[in-house]
Design a protein around this motif. Sequence first.
Motif, mmCIF file in Angstrom:
data_model
loop_
_atom_site.group_PDB
_atom_site.id
_atom_site.type_symbol
_atom_site.label_atom_id
_atom_site.label_comp_id
_atom_site.label_asym_id
_atom_site.label_seq_id
_atom_site.Cartn_x
_atom_site.Cartn_y
_atom_site.Cartn_z
ATOM 1 N N SER A 230 10.162 0.013 11.104
ATOM 2 C CA SER A 230 9.286 0.975 11.769
ATOM 3 C C SER A 230 8.498 1.767 10.738
ATOM 4 O O SER A 230 8.720 1.636 9.531
ATOM 5 C CB SER A 230 10.107 1.938 12.643
ATOM 6 N N HIS A 231 7.568 2.593 11.208
ATOM 7 C CA HIS A 231 6.753 3.415 10.326
ATOM 8 C C HIS A 231 6.534 4.805 10.926
ATOM 9 O O HIS A 231 5.465 5.385 10.814
ATOM 10 C CB HIS A 231 5.404 2.747 10.033
ATOM 11 N N GLY A 232 7.554 5.337 11.572
ATOM 12 C CA GLY A 232 7.426 6.633 12.203
ATOM 13 C C GLY A 232 7.520 7.770 11.206
ATOM 14 O O GLY A 232 8.163 7.662 10.165
ATOM 15 N N SER A 233 6.889 8.890 11.551
ATOM 16 C CA SER A 233 6.923 10.076 10.696
ATOM 17 C C SER A 233 7.735 11.207 11.310
ATOM 18 O O SER A 233 7.866 12.272 10.700
ATOM 19 C CB SER A 233 5.493 10.563 10.414
ATOM 20 N N GLY A 234 8.273 10.980 12.496
ATOM 21 C CA GLY A 234 9.095 12.007 13.116
ATOM 22 C C GLY A 234 10.505 11.995 12.555
ATOM 23 O O GLY A 234 10.940 11.010 11.953
ATOM 24 N N ILE A 235 11.218 13.093 12.730
ATOM 25 C CA ILE A 235 12.622 13.171 12.356
ATOM 26 C C ILE A 235 13.421 13.448 13.625
ATOM 27 O O ILE A 235 13.272 14.503 14.246
ATOM 28 C CB ILE A 235 12.871 14.279 11.307
ATOM 29 N N ASP A 236 14.246 12.485 14.016
ATOM 30 C CA ASP A 236 15.012 12.573 15.249
ATOM 31 C C ASP A 236 16.429 13.038 14.924
ATOM 32 O O ASP A 236 17.187 12.327 14.259
ATOM 33 C CB ASP A 236 15.040 11.212 15.931
ATOM 34 N N ASN A 261 12.344 3.899 8.977
ATOM 35 C CA ASN A 261 10.939 4.279 9.147
ATOM 36 C C ASN A 261 10.104 4.049 7.889
ATOM 37 O O ASN A 261 8.948 4.472 7.827
ATOM 38 C CB ASN A 261 10.844 5.748 9.564
ATOM 39 N N ASN A 262 10.710 3.391 6.894
ATOM 40 C CA ASN A 262 9.957 3.004 5.690
ATOM 41 C C ASN A 262 9.296 4.188 4.990
ATOM 42 O O ASN A 262 8.105 4.148 4.657
ATOM 43 C CB ASN A 262 8.891 1.951 6.026
ATOM 44 N N TRP A 263 10.059 5.240 4.752
ATOM 45 C CA TRP A 263 9.515 6.331 3.966
ATOM 46 C C TRP A 263 9.126 5.823 2.584
ATOM 47 O O TRP A 263 9.746 4.901 2.044
ATOM 48 C CB TRP A 263 10.551 7.433 3.809
ATOM 49 N N GLY A 264 8.116 6.448 2.013
ATOM 50 C CA GLY A 264 7.670 6.054 0.688
ATOM 51 C C GLY A 264 8.340 6.856 -0.413
ATOM 52 O O GLY A 264 9.221 7.694 -0.162
ATOM 53 N N TRP A 301 1.699 4.659 1.052
ATOM 54 C CA TRP A 301 2.473 5.848 1.369
ATOM 55 C C TRP A 301 1.652 7.015 1.910
ATOM 56 O O TRP A 301 2.226 7.924 2.510
ATOM 57 C CB TRP A 301 3.236 6.344 0.140
ATOM 58 N N LEU A 302 0.353 7.017 1.727
ATOM 59 C CA LEU A 302 -0.455 8.148 2.160
ATOM 60 C C LEU A 302 -0.368 8.329 3.681
ATOM 61 O O LEU A 302 -0.480 7.373 4.444
ATOM 62 C CB LEU A 302 -1.913 7.944 1.746
ATOM 63 N N GLY A 303 -0.153 9.585 4.105
ATOM 64 C CA GLY A 303 -0.038 9.881 5.524
ATOM 65 C C GLY A 303 1.348 9.644 6.094
ATOM 66 O O GLY A 303 1.563 9.810 7.303
ATOM 67 N N ARG A 304 2.300 9.279 5.223
ATOM 68 C CA ARG A 304 3.665 9.015 5.668
ATOM 69 C C ARG A 304 4.633 9.932 4.929
ATOM 70 O O ARG A 304 4.284 10.545 3.926
ATOM 71 C CB ARG A 304 4.022 7.545 5.427
ATOM 72 N N ARG A 305 5.842 10.016 5.432
ATOM 73 C CA ARG A 305 6.846 10.816 4.740
ATOM 74 C C ARG A 305 7.268 10.112 3.448
ATOM 75 O O ARG A 305 7.428 8.885 3.423
ATOM 76 C CB ARG A 305 8.069 11.054 5.631
#
Length: 411
Positions: A230-236, A261-264, A301-305
């Motif tokens: 996945s590539h989500g930026s939310g924290i659940d 979520n594939n953080w960079g 990684w830009l725009g991602r956590r």
Amino acid sequence: MGNRDDKRKGIPLLVKAVAVIVISLLLVPLVIFTALPNMFFGYGSSETEAITHMTEQAMTIGGVYTSLEDFDGTQVDSIVTSIASEYEENGTTIDKIEVTSDFEEEDLLWLIAINSVAHQQDLDAMSGEDVRSFCTAHLVLTPFLDFLTGEGDATTTVLKIKVQKPDPDRLMNRLGFDVQAKTWAGAMFEVLRDSDALNKYSSYFEGYRPSYEGDTSYEGGSGDIEHGESHGSGIDTSGFVRPGTKNNLDLATYAVQAWQNNWGYVWGTYGNVLTESLFAYKLKQYPDGVGKYESFIRANWLGRRTADCVGLIKGYGWLDASNGAIRYGTNGMPDYGANQMYQSAAVKGEMSSMPEVKGLAVWKPGHIGVYIGNGYVVEAMGTKYGVVRTKAAGRGWQGWCEIPYIDYIKE
């Protein structure tokens, strides 16, 4: 130092006759800068554990000292990142970040001298993270917003942060230095300045300087790299077992989520969204460590956590589970580096003795990851990899520990 400088600093300095004695006494702390252990003790071939340890510690601290010339770009970085992220979380879009500093090399030499005296020149009492934290703790950061109007009434929001240097005399007074301690610090400052130690001996400590690129030693093998799907930026936080506390099980859940979520990976981040302005700031601060990967980071990684290795852990420590905000230095979690986090642990051991407990940290010099169970680790590996899952075996981990300031509970 001339008379004018003596009066300006207000620090009593030794007369020339006494200085000779003091300089001879300074040989132990100055081992940090002159590589004397290699010359006299033969670190590489020594069979004496105490000598080997002293030399290794001296080289480590030396690597930190020689990299401190840009420490206001590395250690202040976490605070700047936090300030920018908090503005963004509160609805203020930051278009540009400008950090200015009146810090000069002589100010750094004073901090090194004062730090050394504060630790009574005991190498075992210092760690690299302690040195950086000491320097950062005695700087003052003043942030403010500036709104610039351009063509067509377009407004550029600039976050400006001023880094102010400390006054040596006031700092020593605040630390409770007596006349003798001030004299000692003044003498050490003179020796460091006159010897040009930071520049002259930096090559000896090149291998001990901090890396901004992560664990670049990975070359494949038994620990295959696994990326999330996945590539989500939310924290659940709905899956946390005890969201009101900081504990090992929720840390493992948090780390798994970062992997899925594939953080960079970007140096000095800890779960923040990498905005254009934050990225531009880091490019300026780290033209080599981050700059040479500009195209890769921008594409991936830009725009991602993003997080660095220890930032993955600190981000959980600084997370407010009620709203998903990550705020620097909160919840009792210090701004530790990877080595300091391991060194500070009360419960730790070699990998052969690691229990099957989720949320333990696994460590090797300069790098740290989170054990998630069943033989797997989640780690922010490096710029080229991001946050990944690997097998604990085959990665060269040297030790495990219970992370300080996190409760360890049974499943």
